[in-house]
Motif scaffolding. Structure first.
Motif, PDB file in Angstrom:
ATOM      1  N   LEU A  57      18.134 -10.618 -24.779  1.00  0.00           N
ATOM      2  CA  LEU A  57      18.921 -10.287 -25.969  1.00  0.00           C
ATOM      3  C   LEU A  57      19.925 -11.388 -26.268  1.00  0.00           C
ATOM      4  N   PHE A  58      20.620 -11.880 -25.247  1.00  0.00           N
ATOM      5  CA  PHE A  58      21.578 -12.968 -25.445  1.00  0.00           C
ATOM      6  C   PHE A  58      20.882 -14.248 -25.893  1.00  0.00           C
ATOM      7  N   ARG A  67      20.594 -20.122 -37.892  1.00  0.00           N
ATOM      8  CA  ARG A  67      21.381 -19.774 -39.077  1.00  0.00           C
ATOM      9  C   ARG A  67      22.400 -20.866 -39.393  1.00  0.00           C
ATOM     10  N   GLY A 116      18.034 -14.484 -27.521  1.00  0.00           N
ATOM     11  CA  GLY A 116      17.600 -14.274 -28.915  1.00  0.00           C
ATOM     12  C   GLY A 116      18.758 -14.416 -29.889  1.00  0.00           C
ATOM     13  N   ALA A 117      19.911 -13.839 -29.543  1.00  0.00           N
ATOM     14  CA  ALA A 117      21.086 -13.942 -30.418  1.00  0.00           C
ATOM     15  C   ALA A 117      21.548 -15.393 -30.529  1.00  0.00           C
ATOM     16  N   TYR A 118      21.476 -16.126 -29.415  1.00  0.00           N
ATOM     17  CA  TYR A 118      21.890 -17.536 -29.427  1.00  0.00           C
ATOM     18  C   TYR A 118      20.996 -18.349 -30.361  1.00  0.00           C
ATOM     19  N   TYR A 140      19.041 -17.288 -32.754  1.00  0.00           N
ATOM     20  CA  TYR A 140      19.200 -16.829 -34.132  1.00  0.00           C
ATOM     21  C   TYR A 140      20.444 -17.449 -34.759  1.00  0.00           C
ATOM     22  N   GLY A 141      21.539 -17.458 -34.037  1.00  0.00           N
ATOM     23  CA  GLY A 141      22.784 -18.048 -34.540  1.00  0.00           C
ATOM     24  C   GLY A 141      22.649 -19.542 -34.753  1.00  0.00           C
ATOM     25  N   GLU A 142      21.954 -20.210 -33.856  1.00  0.00           N
ATOM     26  CA  GLU A 142      21.761 -21.656 -34.006  1.00  0.00           C
ATOM     27  C   GLU A 142      20.939 -21.965 -35.257  1.00  0.00           C
TER      28      GLU A 142
END
Length: 75
Positions: free
Chosen positions: A13-14, A24, A16-18, A20-22
């Motif tokens: 999860l972390f 974006r 994936g969030a990393y 995704y943020g990169e």
């Protein structure tokens, strides 16, 4: 066993969030760059349009008179 799956799930999860943020952030940066390029292009086109208007409004006869007044044989 459940703890291992839970730890793997949280790490995934972390991660994936990393990513995704990169992605974006990169896309926002690309959008800003494209907007600035479009703005510069529009400004260049506007300057060309203004220059063309000045050139076409000034006739050849006017340019000859200006050059004749500035540069004479006596100089």
């Amino acid at each position: 066993m459940i703890r291992i799956y839970l730890i793997i799930l949280v790490c995934a999860l972390f991660a994936g969030a990393y990513f995704y943020g990169e992605n974006r952030g990169v896309s926002k940066c690309q959008i800003k760059n494209l907007e600035s390029q479009i703005e510069k292009t529009e400004q260049i086109q506007q300057n060309k349009r203004n220059l063309d208007d000045k050139v076409y409004k000034t006739g050849v006869r006017d340019i000859r008179d200006i050059l004749r007044a500035k540069y004479t044989i006596a100089q």
